[in-house]
Design an enzyme around this catalytic site. Structure first.
Site, PDB file in Angstrom:
ATOM      1  CD  GLU A   1      -0.334   5.241  -4.062  1.00  0.00           C
ATOM      2  OE1 GLU A   1       0.199   5.520  -2.966  1.00  0.00           O
ATOM      3  OE2 GLU A   1      -1.133   4.321  -4.202  1.00  0.00           O
TER       4      GLU A   1
ATOM      5  CG  ASP B   1      -8.172   4.620   0.673  1.00  0.00           C
ATOM      6  OD1 ASP B   1      -8.042   3.384   0.769  1.00  0.00           O
ATOM      7  OD2 ASP B   1      -7.374   5.426   1.175  1.00  0.00           O
TER       8      ASP B   1
ATOM      9  CG  ASP C   1      -1.922   1.067   1.246  1.00  0.00           C
ATOM     10  OD1 ASP C   1      -2.277   1.574   0.165  1.00  0.00           O
ATOM     11  OD2 ASP C   1      -2.378   1.448   2.352  1.00  0.00           O
TER      12      ASP C   1
HETATM   13  C1  GLC Z   1      -4.727   3.385   2.879  1.00  0.00           C
HETATM   14  C2  GLC Z   1      -5.215   2.158   2.138  1.00  0.00           C
HETATM   15  C3  GLC Z   1      -6.237   1.432   2.962  1.00  0.00           C
HETATM   16  C4  GLC Z   1      -5.618   1.071   4.309  1.00  0.00           C
HETATM   17  C5  GLC Z   1      -5.108   2.321   5.015  1.00  0.00           C
HETATM   18  C6  GLC Z   1      -4.361   1.997   6.299  1.00  0.00           C
HETATM   19  O1  GLC Z   1      -5.746   4.299   3.009  1.00  0.00           O
HETATM   20  O2  GLC Z   1      -5.713   2.473   0.880  1.00  0.00           O
HETATM   21  O3  GLC Z   1      -6.694   0.271   2.314  1.00  0.00           O
HETATM   22  O4  GLC Z   1      -6.554   0.422   5.114  1.00  0.00           O
HETATM   23  O5  GLC Z   1      -4.244   3.024   4.167  1.00  0.00           O
HETATM   24  O6  GLC Z   1      -3.282   1.195   6.044  1.00  0.00           O
END
Ligand code: GLC
Length: 813
Positions: free
Chosen positions: A408, A482, A405
């Site tokens: 980017e 998200d 995650d």
């Molecule tokens: C980001 C991710 C989400 C995750 C959060 C905490 O917003 O897109 O899926 O739960 O971070 O890690």
């Protein structure tokens, strides 16, 4: 008091600092050197390389020599050069491959591309550039143009009238149509007009731009740094474009079967007990589930490659119990490494120079969950290898899947990402972050995939990623970031994931139920009904939102969710088959109707219904308090999955769908491979397969067929031939049906005694099968070979020994 800065030229703006745009001008010569066709123009040159009959590469370059290296998006083996036939006339040069003719106008350097029937497929009018390095090319846009691809974008399936930017961006703000850049950048635009299509892939991981809005009869493709380096991929069928593009950039690695199961996530399951209770609840309630995700709270103050010692005091013990329940763990790993001199990962990264730096030598630090953090420079192979190997920490615990995650990369600052003047080492060919931004996430997932693979002793890894670039499909599944628990976002997930599928991302899906905001019982039901037929199937929700595990809204809702999740597991052999097809052809398991019915004008922008493979049509309800919806059935006959009603296609119908029902149709003559119901996908205790044949007809001309791929679901042994392929055919005759199966290869021995063939929704009345006895259902359940009629389903089933030599039966009516 003002200084001279008050009259800084930038303050006066573009009127004064006008940028001079250059163009190629006349084309002066065309020569071929080692399979590369070079067209020299007055002010710049174009290089052409033919990669297949239907695909060529074109690169704009200044100066004498062209650099034909490419990004890691393009597979090295796909870069061989084919010869074309070169001809010259007074006004143009032409280069012909088997399927395409390229014409370069001498006067303007414009490029026209014709098919073998001399029909104009595409035209590139001019390429212009400015002194700051931006480049833009202009292409014809006839009135009947439709656009697809572009990876992960909001809005409808057809991108006509839209403008998009490719710049991997962490977007927590609600995803709406006007957002031009999300987490993934797949610079592949598919243009369809006159029912024929081609794709243009701009291989540039900097900021790129696709404008199908602003220029009336033209669309433009541009980049703000780097090269204008495109691959032209001719169809004419959309399927051909998808196949060729994924041949170039790679196809999904065949996932372990467990990755196709139902996944449960939340930000966060806070401690070990919560995780174990969750797993036990799934099993007590007999709701299938393969994976529980650990979001950022599992870590010790968000340090990657650690467990919080208080919340997760005994990861080994937790993993052992989960294993006994058939549930896997997929922990989150973000790229930011906490700046902490006492933290081993940070120390190693510093000691070995693995973190991203500015040209001047300073480390780049950014603020993310752990606070001030450093970021590995994944453009450097040694940094990637180091990162990959760190995953031993997880594999030693029995973890085979990782969730990438914030890659980017997302940074909590004004630009939302790494400073653009970070200088990536890029294996000895340094480039700025601005030039390589969109590659960062993909390189992280590549390092992760390879690290896991090296440490998993032959097991297939699973990686999930938020960010990516073309080719990411080789390393990771993608979820759409998200979203929110909005009905609009449920509807948006369809076109988004459908276009991702056309862009090579065959293994994708949204957070089911919605991530941010609060779901409702009804939204969760409708979204799950839809989501179980998406390639990637995970329920995930944000911190401080309403709970959305399947039992969160009481027994009635729970039972509906159990039924639909169960359907995914029953259809698992079919789904796995579709994934295997995707890994070989690039064609996604989830398809817009357009992919199968390209000539049908009703489906060019149809994206509130979709196909699973070729023959299953899902039409989800995506509005509250709604029990009816219009459904478009393309040509052929369709069978209502729930009622068995046979409906003539090529028309719109009104479907009735109370909460328990998601409208679902199977094409008459289709076959679906079903397994026995299981609670986790790679439970191989009983691999009995039922091939369910819909709408068989005892008449000449009827034919149903199916190829079933099987392997051990989890290792790489299939690469050495340990897989089997079962070929099945059912052929209509005057007074019956001939049923035949045979193994084309049987390198994998499934754990079963019987194969079953069930004829449903058929007008055929089976009377006799030579060599097979008619059985009662009880006799069949006791394990006898024969055939029986099931009043409840109205179907006939043949239960026969699974013989390696295959068998043929004549079903007499
Ligand atoms: C980001 C991710 C989400 C995750 C959060 C905490 O917003 O897109 O899926 O739960 O971070 O890690």
């Amino acid at each position: 008091m003002d200084t001279s800065e008050a009259i800084h030229p930038d303050r006066i703006g573009a009127e004064v600092v006008r940028q001079a745009w250059g163009q190629i001008g006349k084309a002066l010569s065309l020569t071929c050197i080692d399979g590369v066709y070079i067209c020299r123009g007055e002010r710049a040159s174009l290089a052409f390389v033919f990669l297949s009959d239907t695909m060529f590469r074109m690169k704009l370059f200044m100066g004498k020599d062209v650099d034909l290296s490419s990004t890691i998006a393009v597979l090295p083996r796909e870069q061989s050069k084919l010869e074309a036939t070169l001809q010259e006339s007074e006004s143009a040069w032409t280069l012909s491959s088997g399927q395409l003719v390229l014409e370069i106008e001498k006067k303007t350097s414009a490029l026209s591309i014709f098919d073998v029937n001399e029909r104009l497929v595409a035209r590139q009018d001019q390429i212009s550039w400015n002194p700051r390095g931006a480049i833009q090319a202009v292409y014809d846009m006839p009135g009947d143009s439709h656009f697809y691809g572009l990876g992960e974008k909001a809005s409808f399936l057809d991108k006509k009238g839209e403008h998009y930017t490719m710049w991997n961006t962490d977007v927590y703000a609600p995803h709406v149509p006007e957002i031009e850049a999300l987490y993934q950048s797949i610079p592949l635009l598919i243009h369809m007009h006159g029912r024929s299509s081609y794709g243009i892939f701009l291989d540039n991981p900097g900021r790129t731009d696709f404008d199908m809005r602003s220029h009336g009869i033209a669309y433009t493709i541009g980049c703000s740094t780097g090269d204008y380096d495109i691959y032209f991929v001719y169809g004419p069928q959309l399927k051909d474009v998808v196949r060729e593009y994924t041949k170039l950039t790679g196809r999904i690695a065949l996932p372990p079967k467990w990755a196709l199961g139902y996944h449960q996530s939340r930000y966060s399951y806070m401690d070990q007990n919560e995780v174990l209770n969750l797993a036990r609840t799934f099993r007590e309630k007999e709701i299938p589930c393969d994976v529980i995700y650990l979001d950022i709270h599992y870590m010790d103050e968000y340090r990657v490659f650690t467990f919080d010692p208080v919340r997760f005091p005994d990861p080994e013990g937790m993993m052992a119990e989960l294993k006994s329940l058939g549930i896997r763990i997929v922990p989150i790993v973000d790229p930011g490494v906490k700046k902490d001199p006492k933290y081993e990962v940070y120390r190693q990264g510093i000691a070995n120079n693995h973190f991203s730096r500015k040209l001047e030598g300073d480390l780049f630090f950014g603020d993310v969950w752990p606070g001030i953090s450093a970021f590995p420079d994944f453009t450097d192979d040694s940094a990637s290898e180091w990162w990959g190997n760190l995953h031993k920490y997880y594999t030693e615990l029995g973890i085979a899947g990782i969730w990438n995650d914030m890659n980017e990369p997302a940074v909590f600052n004004a630009s939302k990402t790494m400073d653009l003047d970070v200088m990536h080492s890029n294996n000895g060919n340094p480039k700025t972050h601005e030039e390589l931004h969109n590659l960062y996430g993909m390189l992280m997932s590549k390092a992760t995939y390879e690290g896991l693979k090296n440490n998993l002793d032959g097991e297939r890894p699973f990686v999930l990623t938020r960010a990516g670039y073309s080719g990411i499909q080789r390393y990771a599944a993608v979820w759409t970031g998200d979203n929110r628990s909005f009905w609009e976002h449920m509807a948006l997930a369809m076109p988004m994931v459908l276009n991702m599928g056309l862009s090579g991302l065959a293994f994708a899906g949204p957070d089911i139920g919605g991530f941010a905001h609060h779901t409702s019982a009804e939204l969760l039901v409708r979204w799950t009904q839809m989501g179980v037929l998406f390639p990637y199937c995970r329920n995930h929700s944000a911190i401080a939102t309403l709970r959305q595990e399947p039992w969160s809204f009481g027994p009635e809702i729970e039972s509906i969710l159990r039924e639909y999740i169960g359907l995914r597991y029953r259809w698992m052999p079919h789904l796995y088959n579709l994934f295997q097809e995707a890994s070989e052809t690039g064609l996604p398991p989830m398809r817009p109707l357009l992919l199968e019915y390209q000539d049908d004008p009703n489906v060019t922008n149809l994206c509130d219904q979709f196909l699973v493979g070729r023959d299953v049509l899902a039409a989800p309800i995506y509005r509250p308090d709604t029990e009816h919806r219009a459904v478009y059935l393309p040509e052929g006959e369709w069978i209502d999955y729930w009622t068995g009603e046979v409906i003539a296609g090529n028309r719109h119908i009104l479907a009735h769908a109370p909460l328990r029902i998601m409208p679902l149709y199977i094409k008459s003559g289709a076959v679906i491979a079903e397994g026995v119901p299981t609670l986790y996908a790679d439970d191989r205790t009983d691999e009995t397969i039922t091939l369910r044949i819909y709408g068989a007809q005892a008449k000449k001309g009827f034919k149903a067929s199916y190829s079933l791929y099987e392997d051990d679901s989890s290792s790489f042994a299939y690469e050495q031939g340990a897989s089997s392929l079962l070929q099945f055919e059912l052929i209509g005759e005057d007074h019956g049906l001939q049923l035949q199966y045979r193994y084309e290869r049987q390198g994998y021995q499934a754990n079963r005694e019987f194969l079953r063939f069930t004829l449903v929704c058929t007008s055929f009345k089976l009377a006799q099968i030579e060599g097979l006895n008619e059985l009662t259902i009880e006799e069949a359940e006791e394990g006898q070979e024969g055939w029986y009629f099931d009043e409840q389903t109205g179907g006939f089933t043949l239960q026969v020994q699974d013989r390696s030599e295959g068998a043929t039966y004549f079903l007499k009516g």
